[in-house]
Design an enzyme around this catalytic site. Sequence first.
Site, mmCIF file in Angstrom:
data_model
loop_
_atom_site.group_PDB
_atom_site.id
_atom_site.type_symbol
_atom_site.label_atom_id
_atom_site.label_comp_id
_atom_site.label_asym_id
_atom_site.label_seq_id
_atom_site.Cartn_x
_atom_site.Cartn_y
_atom_site.Cartn_z
ATOM 1 C CG HIS A 171 3.990 -1.301 2.251
ATOM 2 N ND1 HIS A 171 3.027 -2.073 1.999
ATOM 3 C CD2 HIS A 171 4.140 -1.758 3.693
ATOM 4 C CE1 HIS A 171 2.386 -2.825 3.131
ATOM 5 N NE2 HIS A 171 3.296 -2.413 4.013
ATOM 6 C CG HIS B 186 -0.530 0.051 2.430
ATOM 7 N ND1 HIS B 186 0.151 0.932 2.975
ATOM 8 C CD2 HIS B 186 -0.503 -0.928 3.570
ATOM 9 C CE1 HIS B 186 0.617 0.812 4.166
ATOM 10 N NE2 HIS B 186 0.306 -0.523 4.466
ATOM 11 C CB CYS C 261 1.594 -7.636 19.339
ATOM 12 S SG CYS C 261 0.575 -7.470 17.838
ATOM 13 C CB CYS D 251 -0.429 -4.374 20.241
ATOM 14 S SG CYS D 251 0.472 -3.767 18.794
ATOM 15 C CE LYS E 26 -4.836 -7.769 4.592
ATOM 16 N NZ LYS E 26 -4.065 -9.072 4.988
ATOM 17 C CG HIS F 66 -1.197 -4.300 15.089
ATOM 18 N ND1 HIS F 66 0.171 -4.419 15.369
ATOM 19 C CD2 HIS F 66 -1.046 -4.147 13.463
ATOM 20 C CE1 HIS F 66 1.023 -4.579 14.242
ATOM 21 N NE2 HIS F 66 0.068 -4.553 13.068
ATOM 22 C CB CYS G 7 4.463 -6.469 16.639
ATOM 23 S SG CYS G 7 3.081 -5.130 16.613
ATOM 24 C CE LYS H 52 2.065 1.830 10.278
ATOM 25 N NZ LYS H 52 2.353 0.432 10.749
HETATM 26 N N1 MSP Z 1 9.092 -6.946 7.764
HETATM 27 C C1 MSP Z 1 9.382 -6.123 8.738
HETATM 28 C C2 MSP Z 1 10.426 -5.292 8.425
HETATM 29 C C3 MSP Z 1 11.776 -6.101 8.408
HETATM 30 S S1 MSP Z 1 13.157 -5.206 7.788
HETATM 31 C C4 MSP Z 1 14.539 -5.790 8.386
HETATM 32 C C5 MSP Z 1 8.084 -5.100 8.611
HETATM 33 N N2 MSP Z 1 7.411 -5.252 7.373
HETATM 34 S S2 MSP Z 1 6.014 -4.156 7.134
HETATM 35 O O1 MSP Z 1 5.609 -4.681 5.732
HETATM 36 O O2 MSP Z 1 5.137 -4.494 7.916
HETATM 37 O O3 MSP Z 1 6.340 -2.646 7.055
HETATM 38 C C6 MSP Z 1 7.630 -2.531 6.328
HETATM 39 C C7 MSP Z 1 7.512 -0.881 6.488
HETATM 40 O O4 MSP Z 1 6.450 -0.250 6.100
HETATM 41 C C8 MSP Z 1 7.902 -0.297 7.790
HETATM 42 O O5 MSP Z 1 8.842 0.590 7.727
HETATM 43 C C9 MSP Z 1 6.637 0.498 7.944
HETATM 44 O O6 MSP Z 1 7.062 1.631 8.906
HETATM 45 C C10 MSP Z 1 6.323 0.657 6.883
HETATM 46 N N3 MSP Z 1 5.066 1.241 6.750
HETATM 47 C C11 MSP Z 1 3.735 0.470 6.715
HETATM 48 N N4 MSP Z 1 2.661 1.230 6.819
HETATM 49 C C12 MSP Z 1 2.912 2.484 6.872
HETATM 50 C C13 MSP Z 1 2.393 3.891 6.730
HETATM 51 N N5 MSP Z 1 1.145 3.993 7.054
HETATM 52 N N6 MSP Z 1 3.329 5.022 6.703
HETATM 53 C C14 MSP Z 1 4.676 4.808 6.537
HETATM 54 N N7 MSP Z 1 5.247 3.672 6.692
HETATM 55 C C15 MSP Z 1 4.390 2.481 6.581
HETATM 56 O O7 MSP Z 1 8.085 -4.048 9.220
#
Ligand code: MSP
Length: 619
Positions: free
Chosen positions: A22, A19, A127, A144, A300, A147, A130, A297
């Site tokens: 990411h 999304h 969690c 958490c 999903k 979440h 997480c 934030k």
């Molecule tokens: N798999 C772990 C990271 C491991 S790195 C060795 C993870 N994955 S994640 O898919 O949940 O999140 C990846 C990144 O996306 C994180 O840095 C998280 O902060 C970022 N984001 C997810 N949602 C976000 C927003 N709404 N805004 C900004 N960044 C966001 O965590």
Amino acid sequence: MEKVFYVTTPIYYVNAEPHLGHAYTTVVADFLARFHRLDGYRTYFLTGTDEHGETVYRAAERAGEDPKAFVDRVSERFKKAWELLGIAYDDFIRTTEERHKRVVQLVLKKVYEAGDIYYGEYEGLYCVSCERFYTEKELSEGLCPIHGRPVERRREGNYFFRMEKYREWLLDYLKAHPDLIRPEGYRSEVLSMLSEPIGDLSISRPKSRVPWGIPLPWDEEHVTYVWFDALLNYVSALDYPDGEKYRTFWPHAWHLIGKDILKPHAVFWPTMLKAAGIPMYRHLNVGGFLLGPDGRKMSKTLGNVVDPFSLAERYGRDALRYYLLREIPYGQDTPVSEEALRTRYESDLADDLGNLVQRTRAMLFRFAEGRVPEPVPGEELEEGVGLPGRLRTLVRELKFHVALEEVMAYVKALNRYINEKRPWELYKKDPKEAQAVLYRVVEGLRIASILLTPAMPGKMAELRRALGLKEEVRLEEAERWGLALPGPIPEEAPVLFPKEGKVEKKEEKEKREPITIEDFAKVELRVAQVVAAKKHPNADKLLVLTLSLGNEERTVVSGIAKWYRPEDLVGKKVVLVANLKPARLRGVESQGMILAAQEGEDLVLVTVDGDIPPGAVVR
Ligand code: MSP
């Protein structure tokens, strides 16, 4: 200074579709990689997917798929998303790959043999989303903090990494390297985390509960905790321990993360590195959250995600990239919306930048025979002086939004420069001088386009093409004046940032060449009175008007249905271009055209002020 740059994104969990949250971190990483490449750095850009662990395993179960098939499929979605956004990564690592597993086991073995891993019983608050335990204190109202979901009390036989042992060392390291964690606020957060015991880190899960992971080399009954596994991607992708890429790039690593994964990157990872005898990364750069329309934030779990695919499709990938980089002060939580994207698109990209290119091209055709004129010395605009150098600093300090703002201020200044110099008037007195002005504008655009290339690679190449400039560029070329070479510009060039109607309208305003009174006299304008009006039978936008010229009647088709109802027109005295060649519009012959004034979305008919009979001549 050695010009080497290594940038990483977090590796994304494959339990959810990519999304905009990411996409943001990935766009920032791509921007940084492109910026450094442009600036002559040997650059390596790593992204990838995090495919082990409980959450992923359960997501596969829910989807009714074999975990391997599931992670293969979702991982592809990330690749696809990055392709759509023009993300030029050098490598995409997946934690299920052999090359990664090998390194994880190697490091585990090393740390185990050094005595920094031991077996113990653990009880804590976990969690599942997480994939981590929380301390009582870290919870928010018992839930958490990320979440907002209940945590589970869990007791397990785990292997532990002696993290606490390295706390003092890490604290000292942080104090000695004040720019390790940026922006500053996150550094303080970590310092305060480290001001009290951090405990040891559970780094395994019983295989009986979580079968989806990398087995510990000395105990097959346990798999590696997903964070210990995932963090190592940053070196496994470089062929640690003895790969050429590892030696070259690792000392220059910039990690980009979101603030929710600060602790693993600022506490787990450095202590793991220390225990494994791997040098520290160079910077940990921490971004804030993109907030959904509900101010929370984007995630999903909360169901408020914005789909980057559809935005990229509608506004173009470069516009979306520009928006994210321009709008979000790095490190801060920022609301994002399609509306804000549209505003940026229209004002910055279409009105300021796109329009500047259009009008420059139009003037080159009119006043310079469709060529880039002969070079003239020197920047004349304050905004342009030292701009590339300022940009370097801003980018290295993560102030991307300010960097782009500065370039756009330069673009605005170029527009003002044209308005002040008025090449269309200058041309009559001194064509050479008009061409000198145009040369400066082309140079300004060349420079701005280089500086905007890391944000909008495709569009800026297009821009340079439209002005007959070479497409391939280097950052240092933005520091030198006079590199635009005289020569023809292409006859046709697509509008860079199309915006329905408005862009073209503005353009028309400036396109007009001066005409003589004789030219004007060719147009026969007359007062006409509307005697009847109806909707066009075949077109929603058109009205069919019957006009009286006193001794003659005309049928005129006019595109004003959006602004006027037929019944409101009857009786109005309007101005008719009476000697226009008749034309058939959607099957109805139009014998002339009535005048209207338009600005943006507004349109009004030109009417006659005072009493004068229909047929009267207008001049
Ligand atoms: N798999 C772990 C990271 C491991 S790195 C060795 C993870 N994955 S994640 O898919 O949940 O999140 C990846 C990144 O996306 C994180 O840095 C998280 O902060 C970022 N984001 C997810 N949602 C976000 C927003 N709404 N805004 C900004 N960044 C966001 O965590």
